[in-house]
Design a protein around this motif. Sequence first.
Motif, PDB file in Angstrom:
ATOM      1  N   SER A 209       6.932  -1.250   6.096  1.00 40.06           N
ATOM      2  CA  SER A 209       5.516  -0.943   5.911  1.00 40.06           C
ATOM      3  C   SER A 209       4.730  -1.190   7.193  1.00 40.06           C
ATOM      4  CB  SER A 209       4.933  -1.778   4.768  1.00 40.06           C
ATOM      5  OG  SER A 209       3.588  -1.440   4.540  1.00 40.06           O
TER       6      SER A 209
ATOM      7  N   LYS B  87      -3.707  -1.410  -0.314  1.00 38.84           N
ATOM      8  CA  LYS B  87      -3.031  -0.120  -0.505  1.00 38.84           C
ATOM      9  C   LYS B  87      -3.703   0.680  -1.615  1.00 38.84           C
ATOM     10  CE  LYS B  87       0.157  -0.271   2.646  1.00 38.84           C
ATOM     11  NZ  LYS B  87      -0.005   0.607   3.800  1.00 38.84           N
TER      12      LYS B  87
ATOM     13  N   ASP C 263       1.149   5.184   0.822  1.00 37.93           N
ATOM     14  CA  ASP C 263       0.395   4.007   0.394  1.00 37.93           C
ATOM     15  C   ASP C 263       0.656   3.694  -1.073  1.00 37.93           C
ATOM     16  OD1 ASP C 263      -0.636   3.411   2.862  1.00 37.93           O
ATOM     17  OD2 ASP C 263      -2.499   4.503   2.553  1.00 37.93           O
TER      18      ASP C 263
ATOM     19  N   MET D 120       2.122   0.273  -2.350  1.00 35.80           N
ATOM     20  CA  MET D 120       1.292  -0.459  -3.306  1.00 35.80           C
ATOM     21  C   MET D 120       2.159  -0.935  -4.476  1.00 35.80           C
ATOM     22  SD  MET D 120      -1.818   0.925  -5.689  1.00 35.80           S
ATOM     23  CE  MET D 120      -0.632   1.779  -6.737  1.00 35.80           C
TER      24      MET D 120
END
Length: 128
Positions: free
Chosen positions: A13, A77, A114, A118
């Motif tokens: 990430s 996120k 994202d 998340m």
Amino acid sequence: MTKSTITKGFILSGIINTLGILFFTKGFTNEVIPETDPVVMSYFGLLIIMIWGLAFIAVAKVFENVKWLVAVFALEKLCYVIAYGYWFANNSVQEVYDRDLIAGVFYSIYGLNDFLFMLFLGMFSSNS
């Protein structure tokens, strides 16, 4: 998930947020990305995304000690997923492709990226 897998997820990430921004913005020379969404993807906003990426990398090996911070990362996120959904509902990604291929790819994938991170962060932050 194993600790090693989670650590790699944080690092991935972080790399996507830092090197990905540098790639898609062509080293902050691609004006199409910030012009397309001047609120969320301004040059300042893009820089902040890179800083979030560095934060993900910074906690990669100590994530189990900072579960509340991981929850904050998941919330961050979520904010980008909502912003992407709003942008996508009110704009044409094809118009972005017409202006710049790389910016078009960016606007095609950033929301999904994202969303996936998340979920990853959310799942981990809720584990005891």
